[in-house]
Design an enzyme around this catalytic site. Sequence first.
Site, PDB file in Angstrom:
ATOM      1  N   GLU A 122      -5.894   4.615  -7.182  1.00  0.00           N
ATOM      2  CA  GLU A 122      -5.888   6.028  -6.775  1.00  0.00           C
ATOM      3  C   GLU A 122      -7.267   6.672  -6.717  1.00  0.00           C
ATOM      4  O   GLU A 122      -7.543   7.471  -5.817  1.00  0.00           O
ATOM      5  CB  GLU A 122      -5.010   6.859  -7.736  1.00  0.00           C
ATOM      6  CG  GLU A 122      -3.514   6.640  -7.556  1.00  0.00           C
ATOM      7  CD  GLU A 122      -2.950   5.534  -8.428  1.00  0.00           C
ATOM      8  OE1 GLU A 122      -3.732   4.674  -8.911  1.00  0.00           O
ATOM      9  OE2 GLU A 122      -1.732   5.527  -8.643  1.00  0.00           O
ATOM     10  N   GLU A 133       3.155   1.702 -11.366  1.00  0.00           N
ATOM     11  CA  GLU A 133       3.781   2.709 -12.243  1.00  0.00           C
ATOM     12  C   GLU A 133       5.299   2.521 -12.301  1.00  0.00           C
ATOM     13  O   GLU A 133       5.915   2.685 -13.355  1.00  0.00           O
ATOM     14  CB  GLU A 133       3.420   4.105 -11.743  1.00  0.00           C
ATOM     15  CG  GLU A 133       1.932   4.377 -11.891  1.00  0.00           C
ATOM     16  CD  GLU A 133       1.498   5.683 -11.242  1.00  0.00           C
ATOM     17  OE1 GLU A 133       1.674   5.826 -10.013  1.00  0.00           O
ATOM     18  OE2 GLU A 133       0.994   6.559 -11.958  1.00  0.00           O
ATOM     19  N   ALA A 145       2.407   4.823  -3.645  1.00  0.00           N
ATOM     20  CA  ALA A 145       3.035   5.979  -3.008  1.00  0.00           C
ATOM     21  C   ALA A 145       2.547   6.005  -1.567  1.00  0.00           C
ATOM     22  O   ALA A 145       1.476   5.463  -1.258  1.00  0.00           O
ATOM     23  CB  ALA A 145       2.639   7.248  -3.736  1.00  0.00           C
ATOM     24  N   GLY A 177       1.544   3.723  -7.359  1.00  0.00           N
ATOM     25  CA  GLY A 177       2.928   4.044  -7.711  1.00  0.00           C
ATOM     26  C   GLY A 177       3.803   2.811  -7.892  1.00  0.00           C
ATOM     27  O   GLY A 177       4.806   2.862  -8.612  1.00  0.00           O
TER      28      GLY A 177
HETATM   29  C1  HXC Z   1       1.479   3.995   3.255  1.00  0.00           C
HETATM   30  C2  HXC Z   1       1.014   1.777   3.448  1.00  0.00           C
HETATM   31  C3  HXC Z   1       0.669   1.718   2.074  1.00  0.00           C
HETATM   32  C4  HXC Z   1       0.756   2.919   1.315  1.00  0.00           C
HETATM   33  C5  HXC Z   1       0.414  -0.235   2.919  1.00  0.00           C
HETATM   34  N1  HXC Z   1       0.839   0.541   3.921  1.00  0.00           N
HETATM   35  N2  HXC Z   1       0.291   0.461   1.799  1.00  0.00           N
HETATM   36  N3  HXC Z   1       1.427   2.909   4.021  1.00  0.00           N
HETATM   37  N4  HXC Z   1       1.168   4.028   1.959  1.00  0.00           N
HETATM   38  N5  HXC Z   1       0.480   2.956   0.009  1.00  0.00           N
HETATM   39  C6  HXC Z   1       1.105   0.158   5.318  1.00  0.00           C
HETATM   40  C7  HXC Z   1      -0.187  -0.012   6.090  1.00  0.00           C
HETATM   41  O1  HXC Z   1      -0.681   1.231   6.537  1.00  0.00           O
HETATM   42  C8  HXC Z   1       0.266  -0.895   7.236  1.00  0.00           C
HETATM   43  O2  HXC Z   1       0.946  -0.096   8.180  1.00  0.00           O
HETATM   44  C9  HXC Z   1       1.305  -1.798   6.568  1.00  0.00           C
HETATM   45  O3  HXC Z   1       1.713  -1.126   5.384  1.00  0.00           O
HETATM   46  C10 HXC Z   1       0.728  -3.147   6.178  1.00  0.00           C
HETATM   47  O4  HXC Z   1      -0.425  -2.913   5.393  1.00  0.00           O
HETATM   48  P1  HXC Z   1      -1.866  -3.550   5.716  1.00  0.00           P
HETATM   49  O5  HXC Z   1      -2.891  -2.664   5.098  1.00  0.00           O
HETATM   50  O6  HXC Z   1      -1.996  -3.837   7.168  1.00  0.00           O
HETATM   51  O7  HXC Z   1      -1.761  -4.933   4.936  1.00  0.00           O
HETATM   52  P2  HXC Z   1      -2.934  -5.749   4.251  1.00  0.00           P
HETATM   53  O8  HXC Z   1      -4.143  -5.780   5.131  1.00  0.00           O
HETATM   54  O9  HXC Z   1      -2.344  -7.054   3.835  1.00  0.00           O
HETATM   55  O10 HXC Z   1      -3.341  -4.921   2.957  1.00  0.00           O
HETATM   56  C11 HXC Z   1      -2.429  -4.739   1.912  1.00  0.00           C
HETATM   57  C12 HXC Z   1      -2.926  -3.662   0.909  1.00  0.00           C
HETATM   58  C13 HXC Z   1      -3.273  -2.378   1.689  1.00  0.00           C
HETATM   59  C14 HXC Z   1      -4.170  -4.189   0.191  1.00  0.00           C
HETATM   60  C15 HXC Z   1      -1.812  -3.433  -0.114  1.00  0.00           C
HETATM   61  O11 HXC Z   1      -2.145  -2.053   2.519  1.00  0.00           O
HETATM   62  C16 HXC Z   1      -3.561  -1.222   0.820  1.00  0.00           C
HETATM   63  O12 HXC Z   1      -4.655  -1.124   0.250  1.00  0.00           O
HETATM   64  N6  HXC Z   1      -2.618  -0.298   0.671  1.00  0.00           N
HETATM   65  C17 HXC Z   1      -2.797   0.896  -0.112  1.00  0.00           C
HETATM   66  C18 HXC Z   1      -2.737   0.584  -1.582  1.00  0.00           C
HETATM   67  C19 HXC Z   1      -2.954   1.820  -2.410  1.00  0.00           C
HETATM   68  O13 HXC Z   1      -4.048   2.426  -2.380  1.00  0.00           O
HETATM   69  N7  HXC Z   1      -1.927   2.219  -3.194  1.00  0.00           N
HETATM   70  C20 HXC Z   1      -2.016   3.383  -4.032  1.00  0.00           C
HETATM   71  C21 HXC Z   1      -1.552   4.583  -3.265  1.00  0.00           C
HETATM   72  S1  HXC Z   1      -1.760   6.066  -4.184  1.00  0.00           S
HETATM   73  P3  HXC Z   1       0.672  -0.265   9.770  1.00  0.00           P
HETATM   74  O14 HXC Z   1       1.525   0.811  10.371  1.00  0.00           O
HETATM   75  O15 HXC Z   1      -0.796  -0.095   9.947  1.00  0.00           O
HETATM   76  O16 HXC Z   1       1.154  -1.661  10.059  1.00  0.00           O
HETATM   77  C22 HXC Z   1      -0.448   6.112  -5.248  1.00  0.00           C
HETATM   78  C23 HXC Z   1      -0.336   7.366  -6.045  1.00  0.00           C
HETATM   79  C24 HXC Z   1       0.902   7.405  -6.935  1.00  0.00           C
HETATM   80  O17 HXC Z   1       0.329   5.225  -5.342  1.00  0.00           O
HETATM   81  C25 HXC Z   1       1.119   8.753  -7.566  1.00  0.00           C
HETATM   82  C26 HXC Z   1       1.512   9.817  -6.618  1.00  0.00           C
HETATM   83  C27 HXC Z   1       1.829  11.150  -7.274  1.00  0.00           C
END
Ligand code: HXC
Length: 260
Positions: free
Chosen positions: A134, A114, A66, A111
Amino acid sequence: MEYTTLLLERNGAVTKLTINRPQALNALNSQVLEDLSAAFRALATESETGVVILTGAGEKSFVAGADITQMKDMTPLQAREFAMLGQKVTSLIENLPQPVIAAVNGFALGGGCELAMACDIRIAAENAKFGQPEVGLGVTAGFGGTQRLPRLVGKGKAKEILFTGDVFGAEEALSIGLVDRVVTSAELQDYALNLARKILAKGPVAVRLSKAAVNKGMDMDLANALQYEAEVFALCFASQEQTEGMTAFVEKRKPNFTGK
Ligand code: HXC
């Protein structure tokens, strides 16, 4: 219909939906979720679509979760709305009459994992990465992860994944039953398409009823689920498909299913 964040591609009776926000690794913001919701609602009543493939744009990510930027400043009530919107999408996928194949082409985190779990079959590219990170953000899973993960991989493994937030690869996902097949990145989309075509060659009514029987039965006790299976089996005998399928067998020819 055109969607802001989705690409919709038709290939015969296979409809492919590609989540198209590669600059944010296809993270699910409200717009993506609204588009997915509208697309799956439309597909549910589309008789031309027999199988749906769900994938992400680019080679790096299916869905990286998400959208954290959007969630960061949410109030509790906004967070609940957001969780319910994501849950609506996953339920639409799960309850779609047609089978949905997830072609997981990279990160399937939070997400994203999921969303994949709500699909009927998950095919992963070798580079796919799974996890529910998360807890590292100070929140729980919210698009069904605490419920669908234990149903797929068992309670203990699900808790390990949910409590540690560990990210793991496609082979591990395969070994715990989170995905059904691992292929190379180059093969992924063709593999999903061929799988869809294999399903399409079978009786569409029987395929849809099989999906309903598994999904509904898993939420019932065994005695009621078996009764439900018998009702579903009986219902097949009201279709032309059953007559055609069995007649074709007896006549030693391939069946010609018309979806009726
Ligand atoms: C918003 C995101 C994102 C996310 C990546 N990006 N994941 N933006 N939400 N979940 C964006 C980054 O900010 C970045 O934007 C661009 O995508 C590229 O990502 P990088 O981090 O630069 O790439 P990399 O170094 O290769 O790392 C990849 C990654 C990392 C390991 C997947 O992006 C990451 O850890 N993302 C978050 C993963 C996460 O925690 N997901 C769970 C979210 S909570 P810019 O603008 O800087 O280029 C969830 C809750 C669900 O899902 C339920 C809700 C009710």
